[in-house]
Design a protein around this motif. Structure first.
Motif, mmCIF file in Angstrom:
data_model
loop_
_atom_site.group_PDB
_atom_site.id
_atom_site.type_symbol
_atom_site.label_atom_id
_atom_site.label_comp_id
_atom_site.label_asym_id
_atom_site.label_seq_id
_atom_site.Cartn_x
_atom_site.Cartn_y
_atom_site.Cartn_z
ATOM 1 N N THR A 49 0.832 -1.206 0.000
ATOM 2 C CA THR A 49 0.000 0.000 0.000
ATOM 3 C C THR A 49 0.865 1.254 0.000
ATOM 4 O OG1 THR A 49 -1.817 -1.132 1.119
ATOM 5 C CG2 THR A 49 -1.782 1.271 1.244
ATOM 6 N N THR A 50 1.975 1.218 0.719
ATOM 7 C CA THR A 50 2.890 2.361 0.714
ATOM 8 C C THR A 50 3.444 2.595 -0.677
ATOM 9 O OG1 THR A 50 3.511 2.035 3.033
ATOM 10 C CG2 THR A 50 5.051 3.254 1.660
ATOM 11 N N LEU A 51 3.815 1.526 -1.349
ATOM 12 C CA LEU A 51 4.338 1.638 -2.715
ATOM 13 C C LEU A 51 3.301 2.272 -3.636
ATOM 14 C CD1 LEU A 51 6.311 -1.132 -4.586
ATOM 15 C CD2 LEU A 51 4.517 0.149 -5.736
ATOM 16 N N ILE A 52 2.078 1.759 -3.583
ATOM 17 C CA ILE A 52 1.010 2.290 -4.431
ATOM 18 C C ILE A 52 0.734 3.757 -4.093
ATOM 19 C CG2 ILE A 52 -1.470 2.137 -4.893
ATOM 20 C CD1 ILE A 52 -1.164 -0.918 -4.565
ATOM 21 N N SER A 53 0.703 4.080 -2.817
ATOM 22 C CA SER A 53 0.446 5.456 -2.395
ATOM 23 C C SER A 53 1.530 6.394 -2.885
ATOM 24 C CB SER A 53 0.344 5.529 -0.866
ATOM 25 O OG SER A 53 -0.737 4.755 -0.392
ATOM 26 N N ALA A 54 2.772 5.896 -2.920
ATOM 27 C CA ALA A 54 3.879 6.715 -3.424
ATOM 28 C C ALA A 54 3.722 6.966 -4.925
ATOM 29 C CB ALA A 54 5.212 6.035 -3.137
ATOM 30 N N VAL A 55 3.406 5.924 -5.673
ATOM 31 C CA VAL A 55 3.225 6.064 -7.123
ATOM 32 C C VAL A 55 2.121 7.069 -7.432
ATOM 33 C CG1 VAL A 55 2.536 4.875 -9.239
ATOM 34 C CG2 VAL A 55 4.077 3.737 -7.619
#
Length: 244
Positions: A49-55
């Motif tokens: 979720t952190t990765l997606i939120s960063a993107v």
């Protein structure tokens, strides 16, 4: 000599440390080719979720570089290239189905006429036309899932991120969504899928990455992962990777 196209998504040294000290992404590297159907698997708290939120510019990263089709991820051009169907149903309770889609199109710079036409297309594709004037709280769980995906696709993004898109839906709707997602990919759209349904990842994804504690453990086709982990099933691969 023609240069190869930039990857749909390129993460280099991506790091995110939250206030309080939690390290959610730890020097994370990942490239997803243009046109790929890519799966991202990992337990809750792995960093997905952190990765997606960063993107999607929902959080600021602590360090590293993140590019979308070669563009800085926080540029307006890059933002228009990404569509997100989130795991949590975050629909505006005061908007009906048509308004939800039209307003989303306007947010991404579509003219009202184009947004209305595209909304009609999406309602037809996802069988939402009969619910056009219904507000989100009055929709069934399955209809809300349809609307989330329709909204993510309204502005015709080149990279679509599907975060647990079939969570909690019945088998009929899951099969229907699989069919549409496959068709979307065949049309050239790059898809990044996160799911806890291993059979879903195996059925849909050309390549799968395993993530744990903010780090990339492995990436390969389902067959390649089974060979690498000397496992008979993708479930065995997952259990061995996460136990290690």
């Amino acid at each position: 000599m023609v240069s190869p196209p930039p990857p749909a998504l390129a993460l280099h040294g991506l790091t995110k440390r939250y206030d309080g000290g939690l390290l959610a992404l730890d020097g994370f590297d990942l490239e997803i080719p243009d046109g790929a159907f890519f799966g991202l698997l990992g337990p809750n708290g792995a960093g997905k979720t952190t990765l997606i939120s960063a993107v999607c510019n929902l959080i600021r990263v602590t360090g590293g570089d993140l590019r979308v089709f070669g563009l800085p991820h926080d540029s307006l051009e890059a933002r228009r290239l990404v569509g997100l169907a989130e795991q949590d149903v975050n629909l505006d309770r005061f908007l009906d189905v048509r308004e939800t889609l039209v307003y989303h199109g306007g947010y991404y710079g579509m003219t009202r006429r184009r947004a209305q036409a595209r909304a009609n297309e999406m309602m037809d594709v996802f069988d939402l036309r009969g619910k056009a004037g219904v507000r989100a709280p009055q929709l069934s769980g399955g209809m809300r899932r349809r609307l989330l995906l329709a909204r993510a696709l309204m502005h015709e993004p080149r990279l679509v991120i599907l975060d647990e898109p079939t969570a909690g839906v019945d088998i009929e709707l899951r099969t229907e969504l699989w069919t549409y997602i496959r068709r979307l990919h065949e049309g050239g759209t790059t898809i990044l899928l996160t799911t806890h349904y291993l059979e879903e990842a195996e059925a849909l994804c050309e390549e799968i990455a395993l993530i744990r504690d903010g780090r990339l453990l492995a990436r390969d086709s389902a067959d390649g992962l089974r060979a690498a982990y000397d496992a008979e099933t993708l479930q065995d691969v997952y259990l061995r990777a996460m136990a290690g």
